[in-house]
Design a protein around this motif. Structure first.
Motif, PDB file in Angstrom:
ATOM      1  N   TYR A   1      55.871  58.924  16.280  1.00  0.00           N
ATOM      2  CA  TYR A   1      54.593  58.557  16.880  1.00  0.00           C
ATOM      3  C   TYR A   1      53.604  58.112  15.817  1.00  0.00           C
ATOM      4  O   TYR A   1      53.557  58.644  14.714  1.00  0.00           O
ATOM      5  N   GLY A   2      52.808  57.167  16.172  1.00  0.00           N
ATOM      6  CA  GLY A   2      51.642  56.741  15.415  1.00  0.00           C
ATOM      7  C   GLY A   2      50.723  56.054  16.404  1.00  0.00           C
ATOM      8  O   GLY A   2      51.188  55.348  17.300  1.00  0.00           O
ATOM      9  N   SER A   3      49.442  56.256  16.288  1.00  0.00           N
ATOM     10  CA  SER A   3      48.528  55.745  17.314  1.00  0.00           C
ATOM     11  C   SER A   3      48.613  54.233  17.484  1.00  0.00           C
ATOM     12  O   SER A   3      48.443  53.728  18.589  1.00  0.00           O
ATOM     13  N   THR A   4      48.873  53.509  16.413  1.00  0.00           N
ATOM     14  CA  THR A   4      49.006  52.054  16.529  1.00  0.00           C
ATOM     15  C   THR A   4      50.442  51.589  16.335  1.00  0.00           C
ATOM     16  O   THR A   4      50.688  50.391  16.237  1.00  0.00           O
ATOM     17  N   ASN A   5      51.370  52.519  16.281  1.00  0.00           N
ATOM     18  CA  ASN A   5      52.782  52.139  16.189  1.00  0.00           C
ATOM     19  C   ASN A   5      53.249  51.543  17.506  1.00  0.00           C
ATOM     20  O   ASN A   5      52.623  51.736  18.549  1.00  0.00           O
ATOM     21  N   VAL A   6      54.363  50.875  17.448  1.00  0.00           N
ATOM     22  CA  VAL A   6      54.977  50.369  18.671  1.00  0.00           C
ATOM     23  C   VAL A   6      55.273  51.567  19.573  1.00  0.00           C
ATOM     24  O   VAL A   6      55.887  52.537  19.140  1.00  0.00           O
ATOM     25  N   GLY A   7      54.794  51.528  20.797  1.00  0.00           N
ATOM     26  CA  GLY A   7      54.978  52.627  21.742  1.00  0.00           C
ATOM     27  C   GLY A   7      53.908  53.702  21.650  1.00  0.00           C
ATOM     28  O   GLY A   7      53.906  54.638  22.443  1.00  0.00           O
ATOM     29  N   GLY A   8      53.004  53.590  20.718  1.00  0.00           N
ATOM     30  CA  GLY A   8      51.961  54.598  20.549  1.00  0.00           C
ATOM     31  C   GLY A   8      51.025  54.715  21.736  1.00  0.00           C
ATOM     32  O   GLY A   8      50.435  55.766  21.970  1.00  0.00           O
ATOM     33  N   ASP A   9      50.915  53.651  22.507  1.00  0.00           N
ATOM     34  CA  ASP A   9      50.025  53.686  23.669  1.00  0.00           C
ATOM     35  C   ASP A   9      50.605  54.486  24.830  1.00  0.00           C
ATOM     36  O   ASP A   9      49.938  54.706  25.829  1.00  0.00           O
ATOM     37  N   ARG A  10      51.816  54.957  24.689  1.00  0.00           N
ATOM     38  CA  ARG A  10      52.417  55.807  25.724  1.00  0.00           C
ATOM     39  C   ARG A  10      51.894  57.235  25.646  1.00  0.00           C
ATOM     40  O   ARG A  10      52.150  58.040  26.523  1.00  0.00           O
ATOM     41  N   TRP A  11      51.217  57.535  24.582  1.00  0.00           N
ATOM     42  CA  TRP A  11      50.689  58.873  24.350  1.00  0.00           C
ATOM     43  C   TRP A  11      49.171  58.857  24.445  1.00  0.00           C
ATOM     44  O   TRP A  11      48.535  57.853  24.195  1.00  0.00           O
ATOM     45  N   ALA A  12      48.604  59.999  24.765  1.00  0.00           N
ATOM     46  CA  ALA A  12      47.153  60.170  24.766  1.00  0.00           C
ATOM     47  C   ALA A  12      46.837  61.386  23.903  1.00  0.00           C
ATOM     48  O   ALA A  12      47.578  62.368  23.909  1.00  0.00           O
ATOM     49  N   GLU A  13      45.763  61.303  23.165  1.00  0.00           N
ATOM     50  CA  GLU A  13      45.363  62.419  22.312  1.00  0.00           C
ATOM     51  C   GLU A  13      44.240  63.182  23.004  1.00  0.00           C
ATOM     52  O   GLU A  13      43.231  62.603  23.397  1.00  0.00           O
ATOM     53  N   SER A  14      44.436  64.492  23.157  1.00  0.00           N
ATOM     54  CA  SER A  14      43.408  65.315  23.796  1.00  0.00           C
ATOM     55  C   SER A  14      42.273  65.565  22.807  1.00  0.00           C
ATOM     56  O   SER A  14      42.375  65.253  21.618  1.00  0.00           O
ATOM     57  N   GLU A  15      41.204  66.160  23.289  1.00  0.00           N
ATOM     58  CA  GLU A  15      40.061  66.458  22.422  1.00  0.00           C
ATOM     59  C   GLU A  15      40.438  67.428  21.309  1.00  0.00           C
ATOM     60  O   GLU A  15      39.829  67.421  20.245  1.00  0.00           O
ATOM     61  N   GLU A  16      41.451  68.252  21.556  1.00  0.00           N
ATOM     62  CA  GLU A  16      41.904  69.209  20.547  1.00  0.00           C
ATOM     63  C   GLU A  16      42.860  68.571  19.542  1.00  0.00           C
ATOM     64  O   GLU A  16      43.303  69.217  18.604  1.00  0.00           O
ATOM     65  N   GLY A  17      43.218  67.313  19.777  1.00  0.00           N
ATOM     66  CA  GLY A  17      44.116  66.617  18.876  1.00  0.00           C
ATOM     67  C   GLY A  17      45.579  66.699  19.270  1.00  0.00           C
ATOM     68  O   GLY A  17      46.440  66.214  18.555  1.00  0.00           O
ATOM     69  N   ARG A  18      45.872  67.309  20.408  1.00  0.00           N
ATOM     70  CA  ARG A  18      47.260  67.399  20.870  1.00  0.00           C
ATOM     71  C   ARG A  18      47.674  66.100  21.541  1.00  0.00           C
ATOM     72  O   ARG A  18      46.859  65.425  22.161  1.00  0.00           O
ATOM     73  N   LEU A  19      48.955  65.797  21.434  1.00  0.00           N
ATOM     74  CA  LEU A  19      49.484  64.587  22.060  1.00  0.00           C
ATOM     75  C   LEU A  19      50.049  64.908  23.431  1.00  0.00           C
ATOM     76  O   LEU A  19      50.736  65.907  23.612  1.00  0.00           O
ATOM     77  N   CYS A  20      49.754  64.051  24.385  1.00  0.00           N
ATOM     78  CA  CYS A  20      50.234  64.215  25.758  1.00  0.00           C
ATOM     79  C   CYS A  20      50.809  62.891  26.231  1.00  0.00           C
ATOM     80  O   CYS A  20      50.327  61.833  25.868  1.00  0.00           O
ATOM     81  N   ARG A  21      51.823  62.965  27.051  1.00  0.00           N
ATOM     82  CA  ARG A  21      52.366  61.743  27.658  1.00  0.00           C
ATOM     83  C   ARG A  21      51.731  61.498  28.984  1.00  0.00           C
ATOM     84  O   ARG A  21      51.328  62.287  29.697  1.00  0.00           O
TER      85      ARG A  21
END
Length: 54
Positions: free
Chosen positions: A34-54
């Motif tokens: 995962y990387g926020s601007t990596n290919v496929g990174g838009d499939r994830w969302a970052e919560s306010e706590e910094g956790r990744l969610c699909r």
């Protein structure tokens, strides 16, 4: 390219994005890389706590 650009896919990857996404899906089907601007990174969302969610 700007990582905060809402159209980062075009800015970073241009017309190659769809092909790169297909390659990523083949080699990383569980989306472990995962990387926020990596290919496929838009499939994830970052919560306010910094956790990744699909």
């Amino acid at each position: 390219a700007d990582y905060l650009d809402p159209d980062f896919k075009q800015a970073f990857w241009g017309p190659n994005y769809d092909k790169l996404l297909a390659i990523k899906d083949k080699w990383d089907p569980d989306q472990l890389l995962y990387g926020s601007t990596n290919v496929g990174g838009d499939r994830w969302a970052e919560s306010e706590e910094g956790r990744l969610c699909r």
